[in-house]
Enzyme design. Structure first.
Site, PDB file in Angstrom:
ATOM      1  N   CYS A   2      13.018   5.292 -10.621  1.00  0.00           N
ATOM      2  CA  CYS A   2      13.897   6.455 -10.661  1.00  0.00           C
ATOM      3  C   CYS A   2      13.622   7.265 -11.927  1.00  0.00           C
ATOM      4  CB  CYS A   2      15.355   6.011 -10.637  1.00  0.00           C
ATOM      5  SG  CYS A   2      15.780   4.985  -9.213  1.00  0.00           S
ATOM      6  N   ARG A  33       8.984  10.451  -9.911  1.00  0.00           N
ATOM      7  CA  ARG A  33       9.422   9.067 -10.047  1.00  0.00           C
ATOM      8  C   ARG A  33      10.361   8.639  -8.923  1.00  0.00           C
ATOM      9  NH1 ARG A  33       8.431   7.200 -15.232  1.00  0.00           N
ATOM     10  NH2 ARG A  33       9.923   5.520 -14.902  1.00  0.00           N
ATOM     11  N   TRP A  93      14.906   6.717  -6.433  1.00  0.00           N
ATOM     12  CA  TRP A  93      14.018   6.055  -5.481  1.00  0.00           C
ATOM     13  C   TRP A  93      14.775   4.822  -5.003  1.00  0.00           C
ATOM     14  CZ3 TRP A  93      11.434   1.307  -5.046  1.00  0.00           C
ATOM     15  CH2 TRP A  93      10.413   1.260  -4.087  1.00  0.00           C
ATOM     16  N   ASN A 120      17.549   3.100 -14.050  1.00  0.00           N
ATOM     17  CA  ASN A 120      16.220   2.912 -13.476  1.00  0.00           C
ATOM     18  C   ASN A 120      15.880   1.439 -13.594  1.00  0.00           C
ATOM     19  OD1 ASN A 120      13.543   3.090 -12.619  1.00  0.00           O
ATOM     20  ND2 ASN A 120      12.807   3.604 -14.666  1.00  0.00           N
ATOM     21  N   GLY A 121      15.622   0.788 -12.463  1.00  0.00           N
ATOM     22  CA  GLY A 121      15.290  -0.630 -12.492  1.00  0.00           C
ATOM     23  C   GLY A 121      16.054  -1.383 -11.420  1.00  0.00           C
ATOM     24  N   GLU A 554     -10.014   2.326  -2.401  1.00  0.00           N
ATOM     25  CA  GLU A 554      -9.259   3.417  -3.012  1.00  0.00           C
ATOM     26  C   GLU A 554      -9.172   4.612  -2.063  1.00  0.00           C
ATOM     27  OE1 GLU A 554      -7.210   5.785  -5.890  1.00  0.00           O
ATOM     28  OE2 GLU A 554      -7.356   3.648  -5.414  1.00  0.00           O
ATOM     29  N   LYS A 558      -5.732   6.267  -0.508  1.00  0.00           N
ATOM     30  CA  LYS A 558      -5.357   7.675  -0.603  1.00  0.00           C
ATOM     31  C   LYS A 558      -4.931   8.221   0.763  1.00  0.00           C
ATOM     32  CE  LYS A 558      -4.912   7.980  -4.200  1.00  0.00           C
ATOM     33  NZ  LYS A 558      -5.227   6.763  -4.822  1.00  0.00           N
ATOM     34  N   GLU A 561      -1.496   6.726   1.615  1.00  0.00           N
ATOM     35  CA  GLU A 561      -0.435   7.307   0.791  1.00  0.00           C
ATOM     36  C   GLU A 561      -0.056   8.709   1.239  1.00  0.00           C
ATOM     37  OE1 GLU A 561      -0.816   5.671  -3.744  1.00  0.00           O
ATOM     38  OE2 GLU A 561      -2.488   6.875  -3.007  1.00  0.00           O
ATOM     39  N   HIS A 577     -17.672 -10.168  10.852  1.00  0.00           N
ATOM     40  CA  HIS A 577     -16.677 -11.244  10.829  1.00  0.00           C
ATOM     41  C   HIS A 577     -15.304 -10.758  11.286  1.00  0.00           C
ATOM     42  CE1 HIS A 577     -19.471 -13.970   8.807  1.00  0.00           C
ATOM     43  NE2 HIS A 577     -19.852 -12.923   8.093  1.00  0.00           N
ATOM     44  N   LYS A 678       5.796   7.483  -8.480  1.00  0.00           N
ATOM     45  CA  LYS A 678       4.619   7.445  -9.338  1.00  0.00           C
ATOM     46  C   LYS A 678       4.570   6.191 -10.199  1.00  0.00           C
ATOM     47  CE  LYS A 678       0.921   9.236 -11.238  1.00  0.00           C
ATOM     48  NZ  LYS A 678      -0.314   9.308 -10.447  1.00  0.00           N
TER      49      LYS A 678
END
Length: 683
Positions: A2, A33, A93, A120-121, A554, A558, A561, A577, A678
């Site tokens: 947050c 955030r 968040w 926040n947490g 990566e 992307k 996301e 495989h 983020k």
């Protein structure tokens, strides 16, 4: 996850409109955030009453609703002039309870808003505290863990009303377990604000008309007389402490509490980064920092330095770009130069990393190196493992921070552990760092944020100097992290004569890297056209090998996301495989194939795909006619040739652009993807 922002003006007259603008602009700077809901708490005009205003959705929705309310209400006016005022603001968040107005912050102690808190947490023992408070008559209205904090503070104050605001917060925080950054406001303590942190970032910005009397704030260690077993408070203590106050007779001061420096940079460049278990209290315009007991952290310094941040307002603005992500993609030619500036001498083929140079002898004597990170930072570790093994001739382990902790991995005193985090506050990575510190290893941080927890708690490290990264999906942070670890490998091999030709080859690649990235970015229109063919697909595979494998992971991340499409990065050697069963004419497959030692093996995998009707999209080197001849019907994205360990930087940029354009076509928010934030400051 947050975003916290609080503003206190002391002897600095501000209109209510100016205060609201300050709080809302601060929240918008922190929206990366979390953006599920937002809220704020401000003073009314009479009897120290407090108004809380909350709204589901982004800060823009809160702003519109709040200004509609202000236009209609008669209780307050934009023109009210407030000589001293405390305002709290928060963008959420969601972790406990769905995104809605009741679960938004600030959370309150009761219907009359005696105590407000933004958080926040995660409070891990909130259920136990909630049961205790319910027994004592408190009723809860939200699903959050944060509400127990506000109610606990009110409960403690109700038991002993002689306590100061700071003592109430100290007693409250002693009962909390988990990670938190908290800022409190109370109608019982008008003009005062108290904040504390443990495991989540929090800083204090200071703005004065005159220069500061000191460049630090001493820490006062309170006597540990509270007790930790129950919720019974002790009698108030009489103590003294050295407080921050401006120099001269004009004591007008403005204070800003924030989760990140980006929210305060437009107001001041002087900040204090709070340490775990600090309690920062502002009373009568004076700032003091307290800790319960010196024994809680023997390594903690006896003062908190007032640092001058070099962040500039232009760096956190979009400028001519439509989004932060697009801006950050196109900043990469400059950001990797900034990462190397003052460190790589291209005339003498030397590399100096000032943050670690005193520790190089110890690192060379280590048993092994461990690279630890989450998400994109984990992919950075994978991208650099091979070059680190080659140039150091040491075993290199790569671990996801969460799995590293779950396994309780054995760590030895002669291990060197790297903790990679763009924000420097990633909860799992920070927990892994503290675990390794307890085992006695040498700990090195790779982070983009000066003053972050990882940069403060590691023994040494490298700041990647990529500049602020606001978009939730990391772009320039990834490429600068890779460059930083490659530079570290060059430092470690500088005394090896047999490796000098290889070092010179890599340094030459670094010299041309910025120009090579610009050449890749010129293909933006072509990649946009490719996105039009792919954005309606249900799934996408990205395949590669060697240095290209990290690009696959990566790049797939992307796409996940930003577009919410299923995407998977696979190792080309594992194709037979299992993943080969997915291949048909409809499945889009992107393959990374560059002229590296595993080129032949990558080509074999591509031919296996085409033999089964697949039509891979190839990211290959410019002028590679033999690859085009072997797979004539494919779509090609061409990147310049460079040394193998840097090729991943050039191949990831087309994937970043592709994900960006696909997200736009799908109508997704590229800067704020759903359900993400983020800085992951909770486990």
């Amino acid at each position: 996850m947050c975003g916290i922002f609080a503003y206190l003006n002391f002897l600095t007259p501000k209109s209510r409109k100016e205060i609201l603008d300050c709080l809302l602009n601060g929240l918008q700077r922190l929206e990366y955030r979390g953006y599920d809901s937002a809220g704020l708490g401000i003073d009314k005009q009479v009897n120290h009453q407090v108004m809380v205003f909350k709204k589901q959705g982004k800060v823009a929705a809160l702003k519109a609703a709040l200004f509609d309310f202000m236009d209609e209400t008669t209780e307050m006016s934009y023109d009210d002039l407030l000589n001293c005022h405390v305002g709290l603001a928060h963008t959420r968040w969601a972790t406990h309870g769905p995104p809605n107005e009741v679960n938004s912050h600030p959370q309150r102690s009761d219907q009359e808003n005696h105590f407000l808190v933004v958080h926040n947490g995660i409070i891990t023992n909130y259920q136990d505290i909630k049961k205790y408070l319910e027994i004592h008559g408190h009723r809860f209205e939200s699903d959050t863990d944060t509400e127990v904090v506000a109610k606990l503070a009110f409960h403690i104050f109700s038991q002993n009303k002689d306590l100061t605001f700071r003592q109430v917060v100290e007693l409250t925080c002693q009962q909390l377990e988990g990670a938190f950054a908290l800022v409190f406001k109370s109608r019982h303590f008008p003009g005062e604000c108290v904040a504390s942190r443990r495991g989540s970032p929090l800083l204090v910005g200071i703005k004065t008309k005159l220069r500061l009397a000191v460049n630090h704030v001493p820490v006062f260690y309170s006597k540990d007389t509270h007790g930790r077993g129950g919720f019974v408070t002790q009698a108030p203590r009489r103590d003294s402490s050295t407080e921050f106050t401006p120099l001269g007779e004009d004591h007008s001061t403005e204070y800003f509490f924030s989760s990140d420096a980006s929210a305060v940079v437009e107001h001041t460049n002087r900040v204090i980064y709070l340490e775990d278990d600090d309690v920062a209290a502002i009373q009568a315009g004076n700032l003091s920092i307290h800790r319960i007991s010196r024994s809680m952290d023997l390594d903690s310094p006896d003062c908190r330095e007032i640092t001058t941040t070099r962040l500039e307002i232009q760096q956190i603005m979009k400028g001519e770009y439509s989004s932060y992500m697009l801006k950050e993609i196109f900043e990469q030619p400059e950001s990797i130069v900034n990462t190397m500036r003052g460190r790589v001498n291209f005339d003498t083929d030397t590399v100096v990393l000032g943050g670690i140079k005193d520790f190089i002898p110890d690192i060379r004597r280590c048993r092994r190196m461990l690279l630890i990170g989450c998400g994109t930072s984990y992919h950075t570790a994978l991208a650099c493992r091979q070059i680190l093994e080659e140039l150091t001739e040491l075993p290199v382990m790569v671990d996801l921070a969460s799995d590293f902790l779950d396994r309780k991995t054995p760590i030895f005193r002669d291990d060197v552990c790297f903790f990679i985090s763009q924000s420097g506050e990633t909860a799992d990575t920070l927990a892994a760092l503290r675990y390794c510190k307890g085992k006695g290893s040498l700990n090195l941080g790779i982070t983009n944020t000066v003053g972050s927890s990882i940069s403060r708690e590691t023994d040494c490290g490298v700041h990647i100097n990529a500049g602020p990264e606001i978009g939730v999906a990391s772009t320039k942070g990834y490429t600068s992290q890779v460059v930083s670890l490659v530079m570290f490998a060059l430092v470690m091999s500088e005394d090896r004569l047999s490796l000098q030709p290889r070092r010179s080859e890599i340094i030459a690649g670094l010299k041309n890297l910025s120009a090579d990235i610009k050449e890749v970015l010129e293909q933006d229109n072509m990649i946009s056209s490719l996105a039009e063919k792919l954005y309606e697909s249900r799934s996408l595979l990205v395949m590669g090998r060697g240095y290209g494998y990290a690009t696959c992971l990566e790049g797939a991340l992307k796409i996940k996301e930003l577009t919410y499409m299923h995407s998977e990065g696979i190792l080309a050697g594992e194709l037979k495989h299992g993943p080969l069963a997915l291949v048909d004419e409809m499945l889009p497959i992107i393959s990374i194939i560059t002229r590296c030692p595993v080129y032949g093996k990558c080509m074999n995998a591509i031919l296996q795909v085409t033999a089964r009707g697949g039509k891979p999209i190839l990211i290959c080197e410019s002028g590679d006619t033999s690859t085009k001849d072997l797979v004539p019907d494919s779509v090609y994205i061409q990147v310049p040739h460079t040394v193998d360990c840097l090729q991943g930087i050039l191949t990831i940029i087309p994937m970043q652009m592709l994900a960006y354009h696909m997200a736009l076509l799908k109508g997704c928010n590229v800067d704020c993807p759903r359900n993400l934030a983020k800085s992951v400051t909770v486990e």
